[in-house]
Structure formats: structure tokens, C-alpha cells
Design an enzyme around this catalytic site. Sequence first.
Site, mmCIF file in Angstrom:
data_model
loop_
_atom_site.group_PDB
_atom_site.id
_atom_site.type_symbol
_atom_site.label_atom_id
_atom_site.label_comp_id
_atom_site.label_asym_id
_atom_site.label_seq_id
_atom_site.Cartn_x
_atom_site.Cartn_y
_atom_site.Cartn_z
ATOM 1 N N ASN A 1 27.495 -20.093 99.269
ATOM 2 C CA ASN A 1 27.723 -21.499 99.596
ATOM 3 C C ASN A 1 29.127 -21.894 99.151
ATOM 4 O OD1 ASN A 1 27.512 -22.425 96.729
ATOM 5 N ND2 ASN A 1 25.410 -21.692 96.994
ATOM 6 N N ARG A 2 29.483 -23.144 99.352
ATOM 7 C CA ARG A 2 30.855 -23.586 99.123
ATOM 8 C C ARG A 2 31.107 -24.102 97.703
ATOM 9 N NH1 ARG A 2 29.786 -25.399 104.500
ATOM 10 N NH2 ARG A 2 31.170 -24.411 106.026
#
Length: 396
Positions: free
Chosen positions: A210-211
Site C-alpha cells: 500500500n502507499r
Amino acid sequence: MIKDKHIALYVTGGIAAYKSLNVVRELIKKDAQVQVIMTKAAQEFVTPLTFATLSQRPVITDNFTPQTSPNDFIPHIKLALWTDLAVVIPATANIIGKIANGLADDIVSTSILATKAKKLVFPAMNTDMYNNFAVKNNLDILKKMNIQVIQPATGFLAEGMTGKGRLPELPEIVTAIENNFIDKKLTGKKVIVTAGGTKENIDPVRYIGNRSSGKMGLAMAEVARDLGADITLITTVETDLTDIEIIKVQTAAEMMKKLQDRFDTIDVLVMAAAVADFKPINVADQKIKKNDNEDIFTIKLTKNPDILKTVASTKTHQFVVGFAAETQNLLANAEKKLASKNADVILANNVSENGAGFNVDTNKITLLQKDHEPDSWPLMSKVDVAKKFWGFYINL
């Protein structure tokens, strides 16, 4: 915070000595009492008169010449007794070596040796010098002496190179000094903070992730450390944080194992990591090659363990904090998480909102606690979010 505090600022012979002028100016603006002490080499870069003008005190440069009165023949002892905090900026390899080995051959080294107050050291030098084994060894000795060592920054250096060894920026320097005068209200508390996004391997070169940058978790750990807590940081991201036990992991399973190994011994868990909900059922041993005859490639996923729910279900005395990063129905989803995870507090934020998502330095939090109305906080820096949260915890 530092008003009327006695800060002894030791300036040694590095090119970054000129930056100490702004440090003096900022401390004086905050009403601290600043006494500058300079080595002979430092005076080749900046004159004592300049520091005296800014600090409004005569600069001490000699161990044998009276500084303020004809009877003041032992300035290093007088200075040591006066000092609330000793700051060495810039700290050259030479002064680091002297402090580490108990050498005292000038006003700076004798005064530091005689000082019982806290000491704060800002190394600044050429990258190759900083990475030299002898310098690294001496810095390790300083840490064992309970002397705070602030990591240098990476950037453009005086000789034209780019690397680690640059003095940190002024706000970071002033904050590090101010932190020494914070009331250590978390002293004795053992805290685990998780940070960063977990990565689940698909093959040796690809992963599901994920970011998350980990910035919120790192801020939580840093502020708690400054308040006196004993911190363990379980993280997937790199960090230069010092005086913290750092455990690097990659996957959700690794993170949960490290957390479970220590959970019984802690007081607070801050679960700020963005844990991947799913992982591939099968991980390829070799890189998966693209097949020109297939436009669709399918990866079968299985659920990862719910770390927060699993660990919180075993709590006895621990205070457990979870995060809810949502893109819609913020309060409804966060309330559900609070009820199902056995957490004491959920800090919820809408990551689709400007300034509150991943890879930014700010956040907008709503704090949820059982049997309390949600408490919405304005957009603020992640460090300020951490300060506000720990203030909330301290005042429970």
C-alpha cells in the site's frame, strides 16, 4: 519551555560553525540564557565577538584567562555547575574523540568533562570522516555514556560532495534542544509502535502493498521517546530515529510474530502500520514471466491475520490504539472497528481527503473511544497529531 534555562553551546572547528550563530539567535529569542564556548579552531571560522553580540555574554575561549572577574580562574568548573544543558554544535571528529576518551586539553573538552548536566551532540563533517570506524566507535561510546547524538543530515557538503554529514536544519536543532526540557511524563512506560505498510511477496521481485510512508507511526514513536517512554518500533520503513529499539519486518506475519513476542511486557501499543489485508496463497520461487498469449493473470489471495484484533484479544493491562484509514463512511467504519478489535482508542482519518492521506506530513484525525463522543481534530502536522494523542493519553 526553555525560558531562563542555562544552555552551554560549545562551538568547535568545522565549517558548520557559522550555522551555530542562528542557533544562538533562536535560543535567545526563546529567552534562554546561552553561554558560548569556542575552541581555537572554531575561532578561525567565526569570531568570538559575533557570538558575544548575539548571546549578550562574553565568549569563553581560554581556560586560564579570567572571563568575567579577576578571580575567575577556573571557568570550566564554574561553567559546568551553571549548565542545564550542554550542546556541541558542530561536533567535529576531534571533539567527539576527546569526549569519548575522557581527554581534556582545552576549555571545551575540560568543561564538558566536568559537566554533569545532559549533553547533546550534533556531529557534522565529511561523509568519509563520519563513516570512519574510529568515529563510529566513538559515537557509540557517547551513546553508552547517555550523551544524545543527533544524526547528521544527508545533503550538499562544503567540499562539494553530497552525502551524510551535514548539520540538520535549524528547526530540527532547536526542537532537539527543547526536547531536553520537556516533562518526561511517559518515563517508565514501555511502548510498541508499528509503522509503515506491510509487503506480501508475489515472487522475488514483486509484492502486494500500500502507499503508507510510515510517517504517522514514526512521529508517534519519536514524540513518545521524547516524553521518556521506552520505545520499540516495529517497522517496514527505514528511519534514523535514535534511542529506540528498531525491529525491521516486511510481512504482516512477521510483524505479528515480533509484536506477540513482546506484547506481555508493554504498557501501550500504537498500531499505526498499514497492514495488507490479503496475501498471495502461493509465492513463486522465481520471477513470474509475462506470457504473450495471456492478457489476464490471476493471483489467488488469502486473508492476512488481523494483527490488531488478535493481539488486543490477549490484553491484560495494555492500552491499545488502532488506526482506521478510510475513504468513505469514516465514523461508521471506525466505530465498527472500535467495537470489533478490542482496542481502547481508534484514530480515524479519511485518506482520500487532501492533507490527510499517505505520503504527506499532515493528518486530520477523529479520535473514537468507547462511551465517548467522537473528538475531531483539525488538520495538523503528524508530529502535532502525535503530541496531541500522547497528551490525551497522559491525561486519561
